[in-house]
Write a protein that holds these residues in place. Structure first.
Motif, PDB file in Angstrom:
ATOM      1  N   LEU A  56      -1.715   9.946  -1.202  1.00 18.61           N
ATOM      2  CA  LEU A  56      -1.942  10.961  -0.169  1.00 18.61           C
ATOM      3  C   LEU A  56      -0.875  12.052  -0.260  1.00 18.61           C
ATOM      4  CD1 LEU A  56      -2.808   9.061   3.145  1.00 18.61           C
ATOM      5  CD2 LEU A  56      -4.324  10.531   1.814  1.00 18.61           C
ATOM      6  N   THR A  57       0.380  11.629  -0.397  1.00 13.83           N
ATOM      7  CA  THR A  57       1.476  12.590  -0.500  1.00 13.83           C
ATOM      8  C   THR A  57       1.310  13.474  -1.722  1.00 13.83           C
ATOM      9  OG1 THR A  57       2.942  11.003   0.586  1.00 13.83           O
ATOM     10  CG2 THR A  57       3.977  12.831  -0.581  1.00 13.83           C
ATOM     11  N   LEU A 102       0.072   8.086  10.374  1.00 14.61           N
ATOM     12  CA  LEU A 102       0.815   8.396   9.161  1.00 14.61           C
ATOM     13  C   LEU A 102       0.201   9.594   8.448  1.00 14.61           C
ATOM     14  CD1 LEU A 102       3.115   7.606   7.307  1.00 14.61           C
ATOM     15  CD2 LEU A 102       1.589   5.976   6.199  1.00 14.61           C
ATOM     16  N   GLU A 103      -1.129   9.662   8.388  1.00 14.81           N
ATOM     17  CA  GLU A 103      -1.782  10.817   7.775  1.00 14.81           C
ATOM     18  C   GLU A 103      -1.428  12.095   8.523  1.00 14.81           C
ATOM     19  OE1 GLU A 103      -5.787  10.783   6.354  1.00 14.81           O
ATOM     20  OE2 GLU A 103      -5.914   8.611   6.485  1.00 14.81           O
ATOM     21  N   SER A 158      -7.922   9.072   1.318  1.00 12.77           N
ATOM     22  CA  SER A 158      -7.981   8.677   2.720  1.00 12.77           C
ATOM     23  C   SER A 158      -9.153   7.732   2.954  1.00 12.77           C
ATOM     24  CB  SER A 158      -8.115   9.920   3.607  1.00 12.77           C
ATOM     25  OG  SER A 158      -8.298   9.560   4.959  1.00 12.77           O
ATOM     26  N   TYR A 163       0.802  -1.215   0.000  1.00 11.94           N
ATOM     27  CA  TYR A 163       0.000   0.000   0.000  1.00 11.94           C
ATOM     28  C   TYR A 163       0.838   1.270   0.000  1.00 11.94           C
ATOM     29  CZ  TYR A 163      -4.402  -2.476   0.685  1.00 11.94           C
ATOM     30  OH  TYR A 163      -5.501  -3.274   0.508  1.00 11.94           O
ATOM     31  N   SER A 164       2.117   1.177   0.289  1.00 13.03           N
ATOM     32  CA  SER A 164       2.961   2.370   0.255  1.00 13.03           C
ATOM     33  C   SER A 164       3.248   2.794  -1.181  1.00 13.03           C
ATOM     34  CB  SER A 164       4.274   2.109   0.996  1.00 13.03           C
ATOM     35  OG  SER A 164       4.037   1.870   2.364  1.00 13.03           O
ATOM     36  N   LEU A 199      -8.306   4.275   1.522  1.00 11.30           N
ATOM     37  CA  LEU A 199      -7.314   3.562   2.323  1.00 11.30           C
ATOM     38  C   LEU A 199      -7.927   2.996   3.600  1.00 11.30           C
ATOM     39  CD1 LEU A 199      -4.256   5.937   1.897  1.00 11.30           C
ATOM     40  CD2 LEU A 199      -4.342   3.539   1.205  1.00 11.30           C
ATOM     41  N   LEU A 248      -0.533   4.845  -0.461  1.00  8.79           N
ATOM     42  CA  LEU A 248      -0.129   5.948   0.400  1.00  8.79           C
ATOM     43  C   LEU A 248       0.541   7.073  -0.376  1.00  8.79           C
ATOM     44  CD1 LEU A 248       1.215   3.848   3.397  1.00  8.79           C
ATOM     45  CD2 LEU A 248      -0.848   5.246   3.365  1.00  8.79           C
ATOM     46  N   LEU A 306      -2.395   4.117  10.572  1.00  5.83           N
ATOM     47  CA  LEU A 306      -2.698   4.800   9.322  1.00  5.83           C
ATOM     48  C   LEU A 306      -3.078   6.250   9.611  1.00  5.83           C
ATOM     49  CD1 LEU A 306      -3.130   4.929   6.305  1.00  5.83           C
ATOM     50  CD2 LEU A 306      -5.374   3.857   6.618  1.00  5.83           C
TER      51      LEU A 306
END
Length: 277
Positions: free
Chosen positions: A155-156, A187-188, A171, A76-77, A174, A152, A184
């Motif tokens: 998101l970045t 991390l957000e 978001s 997922y990264s 995920l 992920l 998670l």
């Protein structure tokens, strides 16, 4: 991950591809956060906590039995998926695929990788996975293309281009895939702090911490985003003080403003001095 991936049944993947993705990393902890199985298939969600403080999430699938056999994984990264690498098949042995793989091994920061991987999401995801935590990560991130699967890195990207609607949708996807995982949410929060977009995340982070009050990392990042957006009211700080202790909360507040090279605002002074709130 080497022992796990040694059981993968899709042998056309070149060993060197797998080896580069699972290069030696120090995994501090892991947890299976979801699992289901029938006679023919199993699927598991796995959370990885690395020694450097980073967090990763995988989905593993395969065949159950006396010896479980892995036939699929999704990272997922980076958005890297085993079956997509498999579908690339023999193209790794010649032409653009061979050139990409050779350059990735020798020089993962080479700008030519973007051109060699163009139009091939699996190659671009492999590049991003290889560059995780490295100077070339930003370059690999910029080259990624949408695949329809939540990752992920999306998101970045949304934070970088200031696309709040995309951020909220990614978001949502995920959390639908990984569940209400406190790490998670943590991390957000870290991403929101790094990109100075706590105004997008602070409310959700506070709510997530109330569901996971024992998670100190989530408490810390929720507090930092709360302070970064100068949120009014003391209910959240009161709940944190009760959970963490007045001394610990005061230290965290003072540390945050010291890191910002700023004095503690008057509104937070009572909470920065234990015993006076």
């Amino acid at each position: 991950m080497q022992p796990v991936l040694a059981r993968q049944a899709l042998v056309p993947v070149p060993d060197r591809v797998v080896a580069r993705w699972v290069q030696d990393v120090d995994i501090k902890q892991f947890a299976i956060t979801g699992f289901n199985e029938n006679r023919e298939r199993f699927a598991a969600r796995v959370r990885l906590l690395f020694a450097d403080g980073d967090v990763g999430f995988l989905r593993l699938e395969g065949e159950p039995g006396a010896r479980y056999r892995l036939t699929e994984w999704y990272d997922y990264s980076s958005g890297l998926q085993l079956s997509e690498l498999v579908s690339y098949g023999e193209r790794f042995e010649a032409g653009k695929g061979k050139a990409f793989l050779a350059l990735l091994q020798d020089n993962p920061g080479a700008p030519e990788l973007g051109d060699l991987g163009a139009g091939e999401p699996a190659l671009l995801a492999l590049w991003l996975a290889q560059c995780s935590g490295q100077p070339c990560e930003e370059q690999a991130l910029a080259a990624q293309t949408a695949t329809g699967k939540p990752a992920l890195w999306q998101l970045t990207r949304a934070l970088m281009v200031l696309d709040r609607n995309a951020y909220r949708e990614i978001s949502r996807q995920l959390h639908a895939a990984l569940g209400d995982d406190p790490y998670l949410w943590w991390l957000e929060g870290q991403l929101a702090l790094n990109h100075q977009r706590c105004d997008w995340a602070h409310s959700a982070l506070r709510q997530a911490w109330r569901r996971h009050p024992d998670n100190r990392l989530l408490a810390d990042v929720a507090l930092q985003c709360h302070l970064a957006t100068s949120q009014p009211g003391t209910a959240f700080l009161g709940a944190l003080s009760e959970s963490l202790g007045a001394d610990a909360l005061a230290v965290a507040i003072r540390r945050y403003f010291q890191q910002q090279d700023a004095s503690v605002p008057a509104a937070y002074q009572p909470w920065a001095q234990p015993g006076e709130e």
